[in-house]
Design a protein around this motif. Structure first.
Motif, PDB file in Angstrom:
ATOM      1  N   GLU A 196      -7.792  -2.397  87.395  1.00 52.30           N
ATOM      2  CA  GLU A 196      -9.011  -2.133  88.489  1.00 52.30           C
ATOM      3  C   GLU A 196      -8.743  -1.511  89.753  1.00 52.30           C
ATOM      4  N   GLU A 197      -7.282  -1.995  90.310  1.00 49.75           N
ATOM      5  CA  GLU A 197      -6.674  -1.033  91.533  1.00 49.75           C
ATOM      6  C   GLU A 197      -6.007   0.214  90.895  1.00 49.75           C
ATOM      7  N   LEU A 198      -5.503  -0.109  89.940  1.00 48.13           N
ATOM      8  CA  LEU A 198      -5.143   1.793  89.331  1.00 48.13           C
ATOM      9  C   LEU A 198      -6.046   2.584  89.527  1.00 48.13           C
ATOM     10  N   SER A 199      -6.712   2.410  88.862  1.00 53.30           N
ATOM     11  CA  SER A 199      -8.483   3.329  88.701  1.00 53.30           C
ATOM     12  C   SER A 199      -9.023   3.368  90.064  1.00 53.30           C
ATOM     13  N   ARG A 200      -8.623   2.820  91.422  1.00 51.58           N
ATOM     14  CA  ARG A 200      -9.828   2.367  92.151  1.00 51.58           C
ATOM     15  C   ARG A 200      -8.821   2.699  93.494  1.00 51.58           C
ATOM     16  N   ALA A 201      -8.318   2.295  93.963  1.00 52.07           N
ATOM     17  CA  ALA A 201      -7.135   2.004  94.991  1.00 52.07           C
ATOM     18  C   ALA A 201      -6.801   3.081  95.591  1.00 52.07           C
ATOM     19  N   TRP A 203      -4.835   4.104  97.987  1.00 54.05           N
ATOM     20  CA  TRP A 203      -2.745   3.754  98.836  1.00 54.05           C
ATOM     21  C   TRP A 203      -2.034   3.503  96.793  1.00 54.05           C
ATOM     22  N   VAL A 204      -2.447   3.965  96.051  1.00 53.19           N
ATOM     23  CA  VAL A 204      -1.896   3.988  94.475  1.00 53.19           C
ATOM     24  C   VAL A 204      -0.934   5.069  94.375  1.00 53.19           C
ATOM     25  N   PRO A 205       0.215   5.758  94.149  1.00 54.26           N
ATOM     26  CA  PRO A 205       0.002   6.770  94.456  1.00 54.26           C
ATOM     27  C   PRO A 205       0.247   7.592  92.583  1.00 54.26           C
ATOM     28  N   ASP A 206      -0.550   8.992  92.793  1.00 55.97           N
ATOM     29  CA  ASP A 206      -0.785   9.307  91.237  1.00 55.97           C
ATOM     30  C   ASP A 206       0.890   9.460  90.025  1.00 55.97           C
ATOM     31  N   ALA A 207       1.520   8.932  90.789  1.00 59.01           N
ATOM     32  CA  ALA A 207       3.110   8.756  89.686  1.00 59.01           C
ATOM     33  C   ALA A 207       3.015   7.228  89.183  1.00 59.01           C
ATOM     34  N   THR A 208       2.271   5.975  90.678  1.00 56.44           N
ATOM     35  CA  THR A 208       1.985   4.654  90.082  1.00 56.44           C
ATOM     36  C   THR A 208       1.595   4.920  88.536  1.00 56.44           C
ATOM     37  N   ARG A 209       0.244   5.601  89.268  1.00 62.37           N
ATOM     38  CA  ARG A 209      -0.812   5.709  87.742  1.00 62.37           C
ATOM     39  C   ARG A 209      -0.282   6.056  86.204  1.00 62.37           C
ATOM     40  N   LYS A 211       2.217   6.087  85.227  1.00 63.95           N
ATOM     41  CA  LYS A 211       3.317   5.048  84.710  1.00 63.95           C
ATOM     42  C   LYS A 211       3.610   3.851  84.171  1.00 63.95           C
ATOM     43  N   PHE A 212       1.661   3.291  84.864  1.00 66.12           N
ATOM     44  CA  PHE A 212       1.528   1.744  84.526  1.00 66.12           C
ATOM     45  C   PHE A 212      -0.404   2.378  83.681  1.00 66.12           C
ATOM     46  N   GLN A 213      -0.520   3.337  83.586  1.00 69.64           N
ATOM     47  CA  GLN A 213      -1.756   3.159  83.210  1.00 69.64           C
ATOM     48  C   GLN A 213      -1.313   3.014  81.577  1.00 69.64           C
ATOM     49  N   PRO A 214      -0.796   4.122  80.768  1.00 68.48           N
ATOM     50  CA  PRO A 214      -0.375   3.377  79.810  1.00 68.48           C
ATOM     51  C   PRO A 214      -0.171   2.262  79.009  1.00 68.48           C
ATOM     52  N   ILE A 215       0.708   1.552  80.068  1.00 76.64           N
ATOM     53  CA  ILE A 215       1.569   0.030  79.583  1.00 76.64           C
ATOM     54  C   ILE A 215      -0.237  -1.126  79.734  1.00 76.64           C
ATOM     55  N   LEU A 216      -1.122  -0.678  80.067  1.00 72.49           N
ATOM     56  CA  LEU A 216      -1.787  -1.637  80.965  1.00 72.49           C
ATOM     57  C   LEU A 216      -2.953  -1.447  79.858  1.00 72.49           C
ATOM     58  N   GLU A 217      -3.710  -0.452  78.965  1.00 72.52           N
ATOM     59  CA  GLU A 217      -3.927  -0.373  78.168  1.00 72.52           C
ATOM     60  C   GLU A 217      -3.486  -1.103  76.935  1.00 72.52           C
ATOM     61  N   GLN A 218      -2.650  -1.696  76.474  1.00 77.38           N
ATOM     62  CA  GLN A 218      -1.742  -1.736  75.808  1.00 77.38           C
ATOM     63  C   GLN A 218      -1.573  -3.283  75.610  1.00 77.38           C
ATOM     64  N   LEU A 219      -1.530  -3.414  76.882  1.00 82.11           N
ATOM     65  CA  LEU A 219      -1.555  -5.244  77.662  1.00 82.11           C
ATOM     66  C   LEU A 219      -3.188  -5.501  77.846  1.00 82.11           C
ATOM     67  N   LEU A 220      -3.987  -4.715  77.877  1.00 84.77           N
ATOM     68  CA  LEU A 220      -5.523  -5.932  77.582  1.00 84.77           C
ATOM     69  C   LEU A 220      -5.342  -5.993  76.793  1.00 84.77           C
ATOM     70  N   VAL A 221      -4.896  -5.093  75.139  1.00 90.10           N
ATOM     71  CA  VAL A 221      -5.261  -5.289  74.063  1.00 90.10           C
ATOM     72  C   VAL A 221      -4.925  -6.970  73.512  1.00 90.10           C
ATOM     73  N   ALA A 222      -3.776  -7.876  74.362  1.00 91.72           N
ATOM     74  CA  ALA A 222      -3.536  -8.602  74.321  1.00 91.72           C
ATOM     75  C   ALA A 222      -4.504  -9.989  74.511  1.00 91.72           C
ATOM     76  N   TRP A 223      -5.932  -9.751  74.559  1.00 90.11           N
ATOM     77  CA  TRP A 223      -6.986 -10.917  75.443  1.00 90.11           C
ATOM     78  C   TRP A 223      -7.522 -10.213  74.625  1.00 90.11           C
ATOM     79  N   SER A 224      -8.448 -11.181  73.657  1.00 87.68           N
ATOM     80  CA  SER A 224     -10.129 -10.306  72.612  1.00 87.68           C
ATOM     81  C   SER A 224     -10.772 -11.647  73.173  1.00 87.68           C
ATOM     82  N   PRO A 225     -10.806 -12.212  74.661  1.00 88.20           N
ATOM     83  CA  PRO A 225     -12.057 -13.250  74.564  1.00 88.20           C
ATOM     84  C   PRO A 225     -13.389 -13.038  73.943  1.00 88.20           C
ATOM     85  N   GLY A 226     -14.013 -13.721  73.250  1.00 84.28           N
ATOM     86  CA  GLY A 226     -14.935 -14.086  72.423  1.00 84.28           C
ATOM     87  C   GLY A 226     -14.370 -13.478  71.478  1.00 84.28           C
ATOM     88  N   LYS A 227     -13.740 -12.892  70.977  1.00 86.25           N
ATOM     89  CA  LYS A 227     -13.777 -12.134  69.385  1.00 86.25           C
ATOM     90  C   LYS A 227     -12.996 -13.134  68.838  1.00 86.25           C
TER      91      LYS A 227
END
Length: 283
Positions: A196-201, A203-209, A211-227
């Motif tokens: 959420e902070e990467l997409s909102r803040a 103060w987050v540099p574009d280079a950080t976005r 760098k982080f966003q592709p891995i964040l999408e993969q990380l969130l696959v690790a949790w599938s609440p209710g499925k």
């Protein structure tokens, strides 16, 4: 008579010894929140401060999803942790930053009470939480007053993601089931906060976005609440033989019954971010 007196004094001596031992044991036992509070203030950095605020926010993200999903009992743990585990440590820095600590703390306490006694009320279900506003305001105001480098921002995010990886692994038993659901939920909330902070803040540099966003999408696959458990992309069950939890065969009270990744796989993705090896990311 002398024999009775002797037995009496022996009994008193034993009782005193037992009480003394219990006192010593209690005084030596230290909770995680106590350990955090004992960290010397001079060793508490700005990175620690912003990361702890981020962890607070992650706890509330997990709590909100559990409340929305009809699990107020489990949400209580995540509403209590910001107060029990984090607040004492961040309070001195909140004061230095000119934040009203009474207002900050009371908003967390009121949220906890409202969610406990009126979990389906308007204030909980449909009204933005005051404590979330206070946490987010504290983070944003810090960066407004103290512009930081890209390195600082990435250290904050990596600290939160590393904590998430540790919590994820702690939630998985040797039988590859979720045995510590609260830790599992914690880890989800922490990663969701970073996303959420990467997409909102601002103060987050574009280079950080980038760098982080592709891995964040993969990380969130690790949790599938209710499925239900679906395994990885090849429909193979994750190998949990390296999971560290000793709880083994205890059952879970939170779906999914099985994790989608091992703790090591989650940690490996975090390491990819830290070494900037985005091209090698895989799950």
């Amino acid at each position: 008579m002398h024999k009775r007196l002797k037995l009496f004094f022996i009994s008193i001596s034993i009782l005193i010894l037992i009480v003394s031992c219990n006192f010593n044991n209690n005084s030596n036992s230290t909770s995680e929140s106590q350990l955090q509070a004992d960290i010397p203030e001079e060793n508490y950095t700005d990175v620690d401060y912003i990361a702890d605020l981020g962890l607070m926010r992650g706890h509330l993200i997990a709590a909100k999803e559990l409340l929305d999903g009809g699990s107020p009992g489990q949400a209580q743990y995540h509403l209590a942790h910001p107060l029990e585990e984090l607040y004492t440590q961040i309070e001195p820095t909140l004061e230095k930053q000119g934040i009203n600590t009474d207002k900050f703390r009371k908003s967390l306490e009121q949220l906890y009470a409202q969610a406990k006694f009126k979990p389906y009320s308007q204030e909980i279900k449909n009204t933005p939480w005051e404590s979330v506003k206070n946490i987010q305001s504290g983070i944003d105001e810090f960066f407004e007053k103290n512009p930081q480098s890209r390195e600082f921002v990435e250290k904050v995010f990596l600290s939160i993601l590393e904590t998430s990886a540790e919590e994820y692994e702690a939630g998985i038993g040797r039988n590859c089931k979720i045995v510590a659901p609260i830790e599992y939920q914690d880890s989800y909330g922490f990663v969701k906060y970073v996303k959420e902070e990467l997409s909102r803040a601002s103060w987050v540099p574009d280079a950080t976005r980038d760098k982080f966003q592709p891995i964040l999408e993969q990380l969130l696959v690790a949790w599938s609440p209710g499925k239900p458990f679906q395994g990885d992309i090849n429909n193979n069950n994750p190998d949990c033989s390296i999971a560290l939890s000793s709880k083994g065969n205890e059952s879970s009270v939170y779906p999914p019954e099985y994790p989608v990744m091992t703790g090591q796989e989650v940690l490996d993705l975090v390491k990819i971010i830290s070494t900037n090896q985005i091209g090698r990311a895989h799950v």
